[in-house]
Design a protein around this motif. Sequence first.
Motif, short mmCIF file in Angstrom:
data_model
loop_
_atom_site.label_atom_id
_atom_site.label_comp_id
_atom_site.label_asym_id
_atom_site.label_seq_id
_atom_site.Cartn_x
_atom_site.Cartn_y
_atom_site.Cartn_z
N GLY A 34 62.85 59.47 35.47
CA GLY A 34 62.89 59.15 36.89
C GLY A 34 63.00 60.40 37.73
O GLY A 34 62.44 61.43 37.40
N ILE A 35 63.76 60.29 38.82
CA ILE A 35 63.95 61.41 39.75
C ILE A 35 65.44 61.69 39.86
O ILE A 35 66.24 60.80 40.16
CB ILE A 35 63.35 61.08 41.13
N ARG A 36 65.81 62.94 39.62
CA ARG A 36 67.20 63.36 39.69
C ARG A 36 67.72 63.24 41.12
O ARG A 36 67.03 63.58 42.08
CB ARG A 36 67.30 64.80 39.21
N ALA A 37 68.96 62.81 41.27
CA ALA A 37 69.54 62.66 42.61
C ALA A 37 71.05 62.81 42.54
O ALA A 37 71.68 62.58 41.51
CB ALA A 37 69.17 61.30 43.21
N VAL A 38 71.61 63.22 43.66
CA VAL A 38 73.05 63.28 43.86
C VAL A 38 73.37 62.31 44.99
O VAL A 38 72.68 62.28 46.02
CB VAL A 38 73.50 64.70 44.24
N VAL A 39 74.42 61.48 44.81
CA VAL A 39 74.76 60.50 45.83
C VAL A 39 76.21 60.67 46.26
O VAL A 39 77.11 60.84 45.43
CB VAL A 39 74.47 59.07 45.35
N TYR A 40 76.42 60.66 47.58
CA TYR A 40 77.74 60.77 48.20
C TYR A 40 78.14 59.38 48.67
O TYR A 40 77.44 58.76 49.49
CB TYR A 40 77.70 61.73 49.39
N LEU A 41 79.25 58.87 48.15
CA LEU A 41 79.67 57.50 48.42
C LEU A 41 81.07 57.47 49.00
O LEU A 41 81.99 58.10 48.47
CB LEU A 41 79.64 56.67 47.12
N ASP A 42 81.24 56.74 50.11
CA ASP A 42 82.58 56.48 50.63
C ASP A 42 82.65 55.00 51.02
O ASP A 42 81.79 54.21 50.62
CB ASP A 42 82.93 57.41 51.80
N SER A 43 83.64 54.62 51.79
CA SER A 43 83.85 53.19 52.05
C SER A 43 82.80 52.57 52.96
O SER A 43 82.70 51.34 53.03
CB SER A 43 85.24 52.99 52.67
N VAL A 44 82.00 53.40 53.65
CA VAL A 44 81.08 52.84 54.63
C VAL A 44 79.63 53.24 54.43
O VAL A 44 78.74 52.68 55.07
CB VAL A 44 81.49 53.24 56.08
N ARG A 45 79.35 54.20 53.54
CA ARG A 45 77.99 54.76 53.53
C ARG A 45 77.56 55.25 52.16
O ARG A 45 78.37 55.77 51.39
CB ARG A 45 77.92 55.92 54.53
#
Length: 312
Positions: A34-45
Amino acid sequence: MGIFEERNVKPMLIGEMRDAFDSPDYIYELKLDGIRAVVYLDSVRTDLRNKRNLMVTSIYPELRDIHKQVKKRCILDGEIAVINNGKPDFSEMQRRSLMSNKFKIQMAVAKLPVCFTAFDILYLDGQQLTDLPLMERKKLLEETVDESPRLAISRYIEEKGVAFYALAEQNGLEGIVAKRKDSRYYFDKRTKDWIKIKNLQDDDFVVCGYIEKERNVVSIVLGQYRDNQLIYKGHVTLGISGDDFRLIQQQKRTDCPFSPAPKGNEKAVWLAPDLVCTVKYMEKTESGSLRQPVFKGLRVDKLPGDCIEKDG
């Protein structure tokens, strides 16, 4: 500011490729195509970014709510993939990555939605985790994520790399990745703590031009950089009916980027070296050309200058 607020994480990269091996010091994971990705997760976004740190959440709207599946604010490293008939579909994934039309994106979501598979956690609830050993990070990842069809955790096995690779090969998968259990995480660095074990090899090339052939196909001229100079790397065949060639045709025309011009390319349409493509192949010959090359797709998450010639 910390790495969550800065939002400029560049992921750690695989530094070696070798044959399958067994070791109690490693874990083994499937290599998702697939495609490598970094994800930033918090309570709203959910803030999803590719390797070039470009925001891509709008391209994958089915992932926009995965922040609801984590218990605390975190940064996850992983792979966006399309699973088609039980296997990752790289061509479909590449097609999605190039979309911008919202209607076409929604049609793709309805037909073959993507998923994000996390294989590492870099930050959790105010703490950067990159100095922790891999197995500690894996434990924290499992404790943080509630899995769903859109957000999963990468499974792994210990010690038995040879048998695991054989299973991947039997099922026509790309291969596996071996990772040292005690490895730390180094931003934007290739490390031999992570080892790629592939069924078929692939590499990224600059699209330098094309030659029109018969039967509605073209031969794409490939290049890679050596000491900031483009080096000719042969050709790969591509049909003219797909989205990839339409994008290639739209590139600015230019003079031959190679010096001297390679023989057999007198009829080439030379293009500004702005596009990157991935090519799968059996092996490289002694001259450096590719045996049985297959065009996998254009990629938007890599710059042409990052296509560096490799030894062998």
